[in-house]
Write an enzyme that holds these catalytic residues in place. Structure first.
Site, PDB file in Angstrom:
ATOM      1  N   HIS A  78      -6.375  -1.614  28.711  1.00 35.22           N
ATOM      2  CA  HIS A  78      -6.411  -0.207  28.280  1.00 35.22           C
ATOM      3  C   HIS A  78      -7.436   0.540  29.140  1.00 35.22           C
ATOM      4  CE1 HIS A  78      -6.979   3.326  25.800  1.00 35.22           C
ATOM      5  NE2 HIS A  78      -5.886   2.999  25.136  1.00 35.22           N
ATOM      6  N   GLU A 112      -0.194   5.331  30.217  1.00 32.15           N
ATOM      7  CA  GLU A 112      -1.128   6.156  29.451  1.00 32.15           C
ATOM      8  C   GLU A 112      -2.018   6.935  30.410  1.00 32.15           C
ATOM      9  OE1 GLU A 112      -1.540   4.420  25.159  1.00 32.15           O
ATOM     10  OE2 GLU A 112      -3.277   3.950  26.390  1.00 32.15           O
TER      11      GLU A 112
END
Ligand code: PGA
Length: 221
Positions: A98, A147
């Site tokens: 992430h 993302e």
């Protein structure tokens, strides 16, 4: 419509008590959600995952569990690390790389490739976060989650045309990999993303934290 994967990323939110209340609240909304076209995965903190395994089994909530990270090392003398072998006992999925970890924990592409290799060897389904079409996608990746950093937690989701552009590029180069989008997805924009044939699912942070809001999001299609 194809089957989609919806992944809730709770990040460092929720004590065991709060998470338990979340599952209880979600259970009250289940009858209004059509699970035939979607797999729903919740990724809590390591501190609480083991508590939710029996909770989910007993309440028959059709939800799977995932972890938010995995060690780049195999089981052994690695203080503070949680190995893929340990995670495998409790969850089916794991989020790797992430952007928050790339920034605050200085995770490199090499670290991420090692994590994917460990997770893949333990038969976990790997979700690798990428920030753009050029982010390396390691062997063993099952899902990529696009993302863009500016879309995370800002209320400004990427546009569908930008997401589809990246999806095409990723899928051309990685024919086996499924494509998720994440960044400010909520109950108001979820349907637009779900109707794109290039998007195989979503990674959802903020809008997954309240069970009622998450249930409302899951009811949209
Ligand atoms: P957000 O977070 O939904 O709050 O934008 C998504 C993520 O970081 O995975």
């Amino acid at each position: 419509m194809d089957h989609k994967l919806i992944v809730a990323n709770w990040k460092s939110h929720k004590t065991v008590e709060e998470g338990t209340a979340w599952f209880e609240e979600l259970a009250r909304h289940l009858s209004a959600i059509d699970f035939s076209q979607k797999t729903v995965v919740v990724c809590p903190s390591f501190t609480s995952i083991a508590m939710y395994v029996p909770l989910i089994a007993n309440s028959k909530v059709p939800i799977l569990l995932g972890a938010q990270n995995v060690s780049a090392f195999e089981e052994g003398s690695h203080t503070g690390e949680v190995s893929a072998h340990q995670i495998q006992e409790l969850v089916d999925y794991v989020i790797i790389g992430h952007s928050e970890r790339r920034v605050t924990q200085h995770e490199t592409d090499h670290d991420i490739a090692e994590k994917v290799a460990r997770a893949h060897a333990c038969e976990l389904k790997t979700i690798v976060c990428i920030q753009n079409a050029d982010t390396p996608i390691p062997t063993g990746t099952d899902y990529v989650a696009y993302e863009p950093q500016g879309a995370i937690g800002t209320g400004h989701a990427a546009t569908l045309s930008d997401i589809e552009h990246v999806a095409k590029s990723v899928k051309e180069k990685n024919t086996e990999v499924k494509f998720l989008y994440g960044g400010s997805v909520d109950e108001n924009n979820v349907k637009e993303f779900m109707t794109s044939s290039l998007i195989d699912g979503l990674l959802i942070g903020t809008a997954s934290l309240e069970a009622k809001q998450f249930a409302s999001l899951l009811q949209q299609w």
